[in-house]
Design a protein around this motif. Structure first.
Motif, mmCIF file in Angstrom:
data_model
loop_
_atom_site.group_PDB
_atom_site.id
_atom_site.type_symbol
_atom_site.label_atom_id
_atom_site.label_comp_id
_atom_site.label_asym_id
_atom_site.label_seq_id
_atom_site.Cartn_x
_atom_site.Cartn_y
_atom_site.Cartn_z
ATOM 1 N N SER A 280 0.823 -1.201 0.000
ATOM 2 C CA SER A 280 0.000 0.000 0.000
ATOM 3 C C SER A 280 0.863 1.260 0.000
ATOM 4 C CB SER A 280 -0.923 -0.005 1.214
ATOM 5 O OG SER A 280 -1.518 1.259 1.400
ATOM 6 N N THR A 281 1.794 1.374 0.957
ATOM 7 C CA THR A 281 2.809 2.422 1.115
ATOM 8 C C THR A 281 2.288 3.759 1.660
ATOM 9 O OG1 THR A 281 2.742 3.447 -1.105
ATOM 10 C CG2 THR A 281 4.100 1.446 -0.839
ATOM 11 N N ASN A 282 0.964 3.977 1.706
ATOM 12 C CA ASN A 282 0.482 5.296 2.106
ATOM 13 C C ASN A 282 -0.944 5.176 2.638
ATOM 14 O OD1 ASN A 282 -0.597 7.974 2.147
ATOM 15 N ND2 ASN A 282 0.952 8.633 0.694
ATOM 16 N N LEU A 283 -1.145 5.578 3.892
ATOM 17 C CA LEU A 283 -2.468 5.519 4.506
ATOM 18 C C LEU A 283 -3.496 6.290 3.689
ATOM 19 C CD1 LEU A 283 -3.157 6.226 8.292
ATOM 20 C CD2 LEU A 283 -4.600 7.188 6.524
ATOM 21 N N ALA A 284 -3.180 7.513 3.286
ATOM 22 C CA ALA A 284 -4.139 8.350 2.566
ATOM 23 C C ALA A 284 -4.482 7.745 1.214
ATOM 24 C CB ALA A 284 -3.566 9.756 2.388
ATOM 25 N N ARG A 285 -3.465 7.280 0.504
ATOM 26 C CA ARG A 285 -3.694 6.691 -0.815
ATOM 27 C C ARG A 285 -4.646 5.492 -0.720
ATOM 28 N NH1 ARG A 285 -4.718 3.125 -3.754
ATOM 29 N NH2 ARG A 285 -3.525 1.926 -5.239
ATOM 30 N N ASP A 286 -4.474 4.662 0.329
ATOM 31 C CA ASP A 286 -5.287 3.456 0.438
ATOM 32 C C ASP A 286 -6.667 3.751 1.017
ATOM 33 O OD1 ASP A 286 -4.872 0.254 0.394
ATOM 34 O OD2 ASP A 286 -6.150 0.811 2.072
ATOM 35 N N LEU A 287 -6.720 4.514 2.103
ATOM 36 C CA LEU A 287 -8.000 4.757 2.767
ATOM 37 C C LEU A 287 -8.936 5.563 1.876
ATOM 38 C CD1 LEU A 287 -9.884 4.609 5.173
ATOM 39 C CD2 LEU A 287 -8.688 6.584 6.163
ATOM 40 N N GLY A 288 -8.435 6.617 1.238
ATOM 41 C CA GLY A 288 -9.296 7.444 0.396
ATOM 42 C C GLY A 288 -9.922 6.659 -0.743
ATOM 43 N N THR A 289 -9.123 5.863 -1.436
ATOM 44 C CA THR A 289 -9.662 5.085 -2.552
ATOM 45 C C THR A 289 -10.448 3.869 -2.063
ATOM 46 O OG1 THR A 289 -7.533 3.926 -2.711
ATOM 47 C CG2 THR A 289 -7.866 5.819 -4.158
ATOM 48 N N ARG A 290 -10.129 3.343 -0.871
ATOM 49 C CA ARG A 290 -10.891 2.202 -0.339
ATOM 50 C C ARG A 290 -12.315 2.635 0.027
ATOM 51 N NH1 ARG A 290 -8.990 -2.774 1.082
ATOM 52 N NH2 ARG A 290 -6.836 -2.005 0.905
ATOM 53 N N ILE A 291 -12.464 3.866 0.475
ATOM 54 C CA ILE A 291 -13.812 4.381 0.735
ATOM 55 C C ILE A 291 -14.615 4.420 -0.561
ATOM 56 C CG2 ILE A 291 -15.115 6.421 1.457
ATOM 57 C CD1 ILE A 291 -12.831 7.025 3.422
ATOM 58 N N VAL A 292 -13.967 4.846 -1.644
ATOM 59 C CA VAL A 292 -14.636 4.846 -2.947
ATOM 60 C C VAL A 292 -14.995 3.428 -3.357
ATOM 61 C CG1 VAL A 292 -14.419 5.451 -5.389
ATOM 62 C CG2 VAL A 292 -13.431 6.948 -3.647
ATOM 63 N N ALA A 293 -14.080 2.481 -3.125
ATOM 64 C CA ALA A 293 -14.362 1.083 -3.448
ATOM 65 C C ALA A 293 -15.552 0.570 -2.643
ATOM 66 C CB ALA A 293 -13.127 0.229 -3.178
ATOM 67 N N ALA A 294 -15.639 0.971 -1.367
ATOM 68 C CA ALA A 294 -16.772 0.540 -0.546
ATOM 69 C C ALA A 294 -18.082 1.116 -1.067
ATOM 70 C CB ALA A 294 -16.543 0.962 0.904
ATOM 71 N N ILE A 295 -18.042 2.329 -1.607
ATOM 72 C CA ILE A 295 -19.256 2.951 -2.149
ATOM 73 C C ILE A 295 -19.766 2.185 -3.364
ATOM 74 C CG2 ILE A 295 -20.147 5.011 -3.314
ATOM 75 C CD1 ILE A 295 -18.276 6.671 -1.527
ATOM 76 N N PHE A 296 -18.847 1.786 -4.243
ATOM 77 C CA PHE A 296 -19.261 1.186 -5.507
ATOM 78 C C PHE A 296 -19.231 -0.345 -5.511
ATOM 79 C CE2 PHE A 296 -17.942 5.463 -6.764
ATOM 80 C CZ PHE A 296 -19.016 5.845 -7.557
ATOM 81 N N PHE A 297 -18.508 -0.949 -4.577
ATOM 82 C CA PHE A 297 -18.383 -2.408 -4.583
ATOM 83 C C PHE A 297 -18.814 -3.051 -3.268
ATOM 84 C CE2 PHE A 297 -15.299 -0.766 -7.628
ATOM 85 C CZ PHE A 297 -15.597 -1.513 -8.768
ATOM 86 N N GLY A 298 -19.208 -2.255 -2.285
ATOM 87 C CA GLY A 298 -19.705 -2.805 -1.044
ATOM 88 C C GLY A 298 -18.685 -2.784 0.078
ATOM 89 N N SER A 299 -19.162 -3.038 1.296
ATOM 90 C CA SER A 299 -18.316 -2.988 2.484
ATOM 91 C C SER A 299 -17.245 -4.059 2.504
ATOM 92 C CB SER A 299 -19.182 -3.115 3.741
ATOM 93 O OG SER A 299 -19.881 -4.357 3.743
ATOM 94 N N GLU A 300 -17.346 -5.039 1.612
ATOM 95 C CA GLU A 300 -16.327 -6.083 1.530
ATOM 96 C C GLU A 300 -14.956 -5.494 1.228
ATOM 97 O OE1 GLU A 300 -15.685 -10.466 -0.632
ATOM 98 O OE2 GLU A 300 -17.227 -9.064 -1.342
ATOM 99 N N ALA A 301 -14.925 -4.267 0.699
ATOM 100 C CA ALA A 301 -13.647 -3.601 0.432
ATOM 101 C C ALA A 301 -12.832 -3.449 1.710
ATOM 102 C CB ALA A 301 -13.889 -2.231 -0.200
#
Length: 360
Positions: free
Chosen positions: A258-279
């Motif tokens: 991952s290398t970066n909290l912001a890079r992963d968390l910000g885009t993971r929230i987007v993934a949760a929006i479009f692909f579900g909480s399984e992200a």
């Protein structure tokens, strides 16, 4: 040697710099218009903006510049390899770890170049925390910076979904038809954030890898920020840090980093929006590694540099630092060093003399 006629003409007209004038002067006549004077209205507007707002927007913009090209490269790679969709979309020749590494590395360099002069160019919550620990960055700004960094990655994820919406939806449908979900490494959701490989069932190994990859990057960043380091000029810092990220991506991206909290968390929230909480819950909550390990790893890396590698006396000698007690404190320190060296030299010479007498 007398200046050339062209040089004299250039000095008189004050139009273009050396080199450009020599190339153009014999072909065209070109006037360089001076920029219009800066108006008081513009200065007043710029000074009316809250400083912290400018810094937070610079952090968000910088993370966006870093994340957007990186996840776009991941998107091209994923679409070209998932369920044969790449051939259908005509992007099968675009994608690979090398491309992803270059995209993230260049994105980091562009982020530092465009925004670091405003905010300091942290672009990583772990770096912000470490600057507060070691370098006196105000703790009251830390939450604001971290929120801005995560927000920048969030916006990058949203915009990527908008740019590739038809293709990502087609990939999502293909993943669900084949696997029942799009949340896995190589699935459509992995365009936005990291998921471990199917064979990576031991989270201890993933933690170990993430920790030392992030530590490697942290030490390079701290070395670049050391004003006493003669091997890194300010103009090379963006590319040096970018290459450090690229090197780690080339070596370990195929094995989940991952290398970066912001890079992963910000885009993971987007993934949760479009692909579900399984992200967030995939693989027994792997996301805690990709989001949180970056912080202790970077604290370890910067602490290692501060405690073992930094030489503050070089920083003072280069004019980039001062002794807390001023010149008098520095003189006292140097006097103690010289006295200790003299005493050590005297002891060594006495010891050598006694050894010589004993040999006689």
């Amino acid at each position: 040697m007398a200046p050339h006629d062209n040089d004299v003409h250039r000095l008189q007209t004050n139009e273009l710099e050396i080199g450009v004038t020599d190339a153009l002067q014999k072909h065209v006549t070109r006037n360089v218009h001076q920029p219009k004077p800066v108006s008081q209205r513009k200065i007043d507007f710029e000074h009316s903006r809250p400083r912290v707002l400018r810094e937070c927007m610079a952090e968000a913009t910088g993370v966006f510049f870093y994340v957007f090209p990186g996840i776009a490269a991941i998107c091209a790679f994923t679409l070209s390899t998932t369920n044969g969709l790449g051939e259908e979309l005509g992007v099968s020749t675009f994608g690979g770890i090398l491309q992803i590494g270059i995209a993230f590395g260049f994105g980091i360099a562009f982020a530092i170049i465009t925004c670091a002069s405003t905010s300091g160019g942290h672009f990583n919550p772990a770096i912000t925390i470490c600057l507060a620990i070691w370098q006196g960055f105000p703790w009251k700004k830390v939450p604001l910076y971290i929120f801005s960094q995560v927000f920048g990655a969030f916006v990058a994820g949203l915009l990527l979904m908008g740019c590739y919406w038809p293709e990502i939806q087609a990939a999502k449908a293909a993943d669900i038809a084949a696997h029942g979900t799009a949340v896995f490494n190589g699935g459509a959701a992995s365009i936005l954030c990291t998921f471990p490989n199917p064979g990576q069932t031991n989270q201890g190994y993933i933690f170990f890898q993430e920790f030392f990859v992030d530590s490697f990057i942290g030490i390079v960043i701290w070395a670049c920020l050391d004003p006493a380091n003669p091997f890194v000029a300010p103009v090379s810092v963006p590319w040096t840090i970018g290459f450090a990220y690229t090197a780690m991506i080339l070596g370990f991206a195929a094995n989940s980093i991952s290398t970066n909290l912001a890079r992963d968390l910000g885009t993971r929230i987007v993934a949760a929006i479009f692909f579900g909480s399984e992200a967030f819950s995939y693989d027994n909550g792997y996301s805690w590694i990709s989001i949180l390990v970056n912080i202790p790893a970077t604290i370890f890396a910067t602490g290692y540099y501060e405690l073992l590698l930094r030489d503050s006396l070089q920083k003072i000698a280069a004019g980039h630092g001062v002794h807390e007690d001023g010149e008098e404190g520095l003189v006292r320190h140097l006097t103690r060093v010289e006295t200790a060296q003299t005493e050590q030299g005297f002891m060594n010479s006495t010891l050598n003399k006694k050894k010589g007498e004993a040999n006689v």
